[in-house]
Design a protein around this motif. Structure first.
Motif, PDB file in Angstrom:
ATOM      1  N   ARG A 195     -14.975  16.735 -25.219  1.00 55.62           N
ATOM      2  CA  ARG A 195     -15.899  16.646 -25.572  1.00 55.62           C
ATOM      3  C   ARG A 195     -16.333  16.729 -27.539  1.00 55.62           C
ATOM      4  O   ARG A 195     -17.437  16.708 -27.722  1.00 55.62           O
ATOM      5  N   LEU A 196     -14.870  16.099 -27.651  1.00 46.37           N
ATOM      6  CA  LEU A 196     -15.050  16.446 -28.956  1.00 46.37           C
ATOM      7  C   LEU A 196     -16.305  16.084 -29.862  1.00 46.37           C
ATOM      8  O   LEU A 196     -16.589  15.818 -31.043  1.00 46.37           O
ATOM      9  N   LEU A 197     -16.258  14.476 -29.361  1.00 45.85           N
ATOM     10  CA  LEU A 197     -17.319  14.053 -30.412  1.00 45.85           C
ATOM     11  C   LEU A 197     -18.752  14.207 -30.213  1.00 45.85           C
ATOM     12  O   LEU A 197     -19.685  14.039 -30.766  1.00 45.85           O
ATOM     13  N   SER A 198     -18.580  14.513 -28.596  1.00 46.55           N
ATOM     14  CA  SER A 198     -20.187  15.603 -28.902  1.00 46.55           C
ATOM     15  C   SER A 198     -20.390  16.645 -29.739  1.00 46.55           C
ATOM     16  O   SER A 198     -22.190  16.361 -29.846  1.00 46.55           O
ATOM     17  N   GLU A 237      -9.722  13.284 -30.026  1.00 47.62           N
ATOM     18  CA  GLU A 237      -9.150  13.902 -31.805  1.00 47.62           C
ATOM     19  C   GLU A 237     -10.496  12.794 -32.384  1.00 47.62           C
ATOM     20  O   GLU A 237     -11.696  12.278 -31.659  1.00 47.62           O
ATOM     21  N   ALA A 238     -10.848  13.658 -33.470  1.00 45.47           N
ATOM     22  CA  ALA A 238     -12.078  13.007 -34.024  1.00 45.47           C
ATOM     23  C   ALA A 238     -11.750  13.017 -35.246  1.00 45.47           C
ATOM     24  O   ALA A 238     -11.336  14.151 -36.192  1.00 45.47           O
ATOM     25  N   LEU A 239     -11.633  12.601 -36.424  1.00 43.89           N
ATOM     26  CA  LEU A 239     -11.761  12.199 -38.135  1.00 43.89           C
ATOM     27  C   LEU A 239     -13.233  12.137 -38.108  1.00 43.89           C
ATOM     28  O   LEU A 239     -13.526  10.665 -37.830  1.00 43.89           O
ATOM     29  N   CYS A 240     -13.732  13.352 -39.125  1.00 42.86           N
ATOM     30  CA  CYS A 240     -15.060  13.284 -39.311  1.00 42.86           C
ATOM     31  C   CYS A 240     -15.683  12.644 -41.290  1.00 42.86           C
ATOM     32  O   CYS A 240     -15.087  13.640 -41.629  1.00 42.86           O
ATOM     33  N   ARG A 241     -16.267  11.938 -41.063  1.00 47.74           N
ATOM     34  CA  ARG A 241     -16.326  11.683 -42.965  1.00 47.74           C
ATOM     35  C   ARG A 241     -17.528  12.575 -43.673  1.00 47.74           C
ATOM     36  O   ARG A 241     -18.133  12.831 -42.129  1.00 47.74           O
ATOM     37  N   VAL A 242     -17.189  13.009 -44.598  1.00 46.67           N
ATOM     38  CA  VAL A 242     -18.669  14.150 -44.975  1.00 46.67           C
ATOM     39  C   VAL A 242     -19.083  13.423 -45.734  1.00 46.67           C
ATOM     40  O   VAL A 242     -18.683  12.270 -46.924  1.00 46.67           O
ATOM     41  N   PRO A 286     -17.988  16.695 -50.101  1.00 47.44           N
ATOM     42  CA  PRO A 286     -18.151  14.937 -49.594  1.00 47.44           C
ATOM     43  C   PRO A 286     -17.106  13.999 -49.782  1.00 47.44           C
ATOM     44  O   PRO A 286     -17.013  14.395 -50.491  1.00 47.44           O
ATOM     45  N   GLY A 287     -16.969  13.111 -49.006  1.00 44.64           N
ATOM     46  CA  GLY A 287     -15.685  12.133 -49.267  1.00 44.64           C
ATOM     47  C   GLY A 287     -14.557  12.302 -48.789  1.00 44.64           C
ATOM     48  O   GLY A 287     -13.539  11.691 -47.856  1.00 44.64           O
ATOM     49  N   GLY A 288     -14.663  13.680 -47.967  1.00 42.51           N
ATOM     50  CA  GLY A 288     -13.395  14.515 -47.499  1.00 42.51           C
ATOM     51  C   GLY A 288     -13.345  14.251 -45.994  1.00 42.51           C
ATOM     52  O   GLY A 288     -14.701  13.486 -45.585  1.00 42.51           O
ATOM     53  N   VAL A 289     -12.689  14.696 -44.968  1.00 38.28           N
ATOM     54  CA  VAL A 289     -12.543  14.556 -43.376  1.00 38.28           C
ATOM     55  C   VAL A 289     -12.635  15.962 -42.942  1.00 38.28           C
ATOM     56  O   VAL A 289     -11.453  16.596 -43.242  1.00 38.28           O
ATOM     57  N   VAL A 290     -13.171  15.897 -42.580  1.00 30.26           N
ATOM     58  CA  VAL A 290     -12.976  17.117 -40.794  1.00 30.26           C
ATOM     59  C   VAL A 290     -12.277  16.471 -39.723  1.00 30.26           C
ATOM     60  O   VAL A 290     -12.286  15.316 -39.258  1.00 30.26           O
ATOM     61  N   ALA A 291     -10.584  17.032 -40.024  1.00 33.59           N
ATOM     62  CA  ALA A 291     -10.188  16.645 -38.480  1.00 33.59           C
ATOM     63  C   ALA A 291      -9.846  16.964 -37.383  1.00 33.59           C
ATOM     64  O   ALA A 291      -9.092  18.893 -37.227  1.00 33.59           O
ATOM     65  N   ALA A 292     -10.318  17.010 -36.041  1.00 33.29           N
ATOM     66  CA  ALA A 292     -10.110  17.698 -35.505  1.00 33.29           C
ATOM     67  C   ALA A 292      -9.311  17.462 -33.877  1.00 33.29           C
ATOM     68  O   ALA A 292      -9.811  15.809 -33.964  1.00 33.29           O
ATOM     69  N   ARG A 293      -8.722  17.865 -32.847  1.00 30.74           N
ATOM     70  CA  ARG A 293      -7.566  17.241 -32.157  1.00 30.74           C
ATOM     71  C   ARG A 293      -7.806  18.346 -30.665  1.00 30.74           C
ATOM     72  O   ARG A 293      -7.265  19.797 -30.903  1.00 30.74           O
ATOM     73  N   ASP A 294      -8.111  18.399 -29.683  1.00 28.44           N
ATOM     74  CA  ASP A 294      -7.522  19.647 -28.778  1.00 28.44           C
ATOM     75  C   ASP A 294      -7.239  18.146 -26.576  1.00 28.44           C
ATOM     76  O   ASP A 294      -7.603  17.683 -27.415  1.00 28.44           O
ATOM     77  N   SER A 295      -6.287  19.242 -26.732  1.00 24.26           N
ATOM     78  CA  SER A 295      -5.954  18.639 -25.119  1.00 24.26           C
ATOM     79  C   SER A 295      -7.255  18.453 -23.990  1.00 24.26           C
ATOM     80  O   SER A 295      -8.279  19.367 -24.570  1.00 24.26           O
ATOM     81  N   ASP A 296      -6.805  18.521 -22.739  1.00 28.91           N
ATOM     82  CA  ASP A 296      -7.983  18.224 -21.791  1.00 28.91           C
ATOM     83  C   ASP A 296      -7.310  18.924 -20.690  1.00 28.91           C
ATOM     84  O   ASP A 296      -6.518  17.836 -19.556  1.00 28.91           O
TER      85      ASP A 296
END
Ligand SMILES: C[S@@+](CC[C@H](N)C(=O)[O-])C[C@H]1O[C@@H](n2cnc3c(N)ncnc32)[C@H](O)[C@@H]1O
Length: 269
Positions: A181-184, A264-269, A135-145
């Motif tokens: 699609r990363l956001l979804s 890119e999606a930077l997701c806070r936990v 909790p308080g950390g980040v999950v970061a994902a990036r993908d090409s399209d």
């Protein structure tokens, strides 16, 4: 094919690693850099040959980076890269992102670059990445399209490359147009605090054009992708040769310009 058993479309032929080893945190994870602090524990999922991993390790030292990949072979290369750079704060393990062998809340940052496009169940992958993030950390994902990649000038055969790549990647259980699609996927995985962004690579200098076109020409005829395209009945060998020639022709164009967009999606936990 069961949802989680996608086949990795590219494999780890030298022509593929030529591309992956060019990557740095600056050119491939800039959206994450502002979140990194010395002392953090980072998990890099699907680290490949690990050049981004080693940059992350430098940025969080004396914190530690755990780098995992489904392929043991490429982890050996990643360990070599870390050794060559004199890093002693990176450890490596084989793992499948759908089911990570780490306790809940183990890491401050969980990162995946161009991985979710290749997995059978990207939402389950993101759930696992969230589970192991504190909790308080980040999950970061990036993908090409892939369908949004664009180039100039039009060269006969290049459109066939884009169409064929999409067919092969989907037949392998992946989603080549993952960026959009990363956001979804992140929302479906249960994240509520998401910063979605986009960023592109651009190859348009004579050196970049020669490098990018050369490695794609070689990937099209010599990598696992070429084998999967033929074995899957998506293309015949002479069609792959024609696509490789199209790449070389594009690479020889003095006005040649190629863009690789990423979600890119930077997701806070
Ligand atoms: C396109 S490469 C990206 C490598 C690295 N992140 C980079 O950007 O340089 C994708 C990597 O994901 C790995 N991979 C594919 N499916 C995976 C899975 N289910 N779990 C873990 N890694 C996986 C592949 O072996 C490959 O090394």
């Amino acid at each position: 094919m069961p949802k989680e058993s996608a086949v990795y479309t590219h494999g780890h032929h030298e022509s593929v690693l030529r591309s992956h080893q060019w990557r740095t945190a600056a050119n491939s994870a800039a959206y994450l850099i502002g979140e990194l602090r010395p002392g953090q524990a980072v998990l890099d999922v699907g680290c490949g040959p690990g050049t981004i991993t080693s940059d992350l390790a430098e940025l969080v030292a004396p914190g530690r980076v755990t780098a995992v990949d489904a392929s043991g072979d490429v982890l050996e290369r990643a360990a070599e890269v870390a050794r060559e750079r004199g890093l002693d704060n990176v450890e490596f393990a084989t793992a499948d992102v759908h089911s990570l062998d780490f306790p809940d809340d183990s890491f401050d940052v969980v990162h995946a670059h161009q991985v979710l496009q290749h997995v059978g169940d990207p939402v389950q992958a993101l759930r696992e990445m969230r589970r192991v993030c504190r909790p308080g950390g980040v999950v970061a994902a990036r993908d090409s399209d892939y369908a949004a990649m664009t180039w100039y000038p039009e060269v006969p055969g290049m459109q066939e490359w884009q169409d064929l790549y999409g067919r092969v990647a989907r037949a392998n259980g992946g989603e080549p147009d993952a960026g959009r699609r990363l956001l979804s996927w992140a929302r479906e995985a249960g994240f509520t605090d998401i910063t979605p962004t986009a960023a592109a690579w651009c190859f348009a200098t004579p050196e970049n054009r020669a490098w990018w076109s050369g490695l794609w020409a070689d990937r099209t005829t010599a990598s696992v992708y070429a084998e999967l395209a033929v074995e899957g009945g998506h293309a015949r060998a002479q069609e792959l040769t024609a696509i490789a020639e199209a790449w070389r022709a594009w690479g020889g164009e003095p006005d040649g310009w190629f863009m690789v967009p990423h979600g890119e999606a930077l997701c806070r936990v």
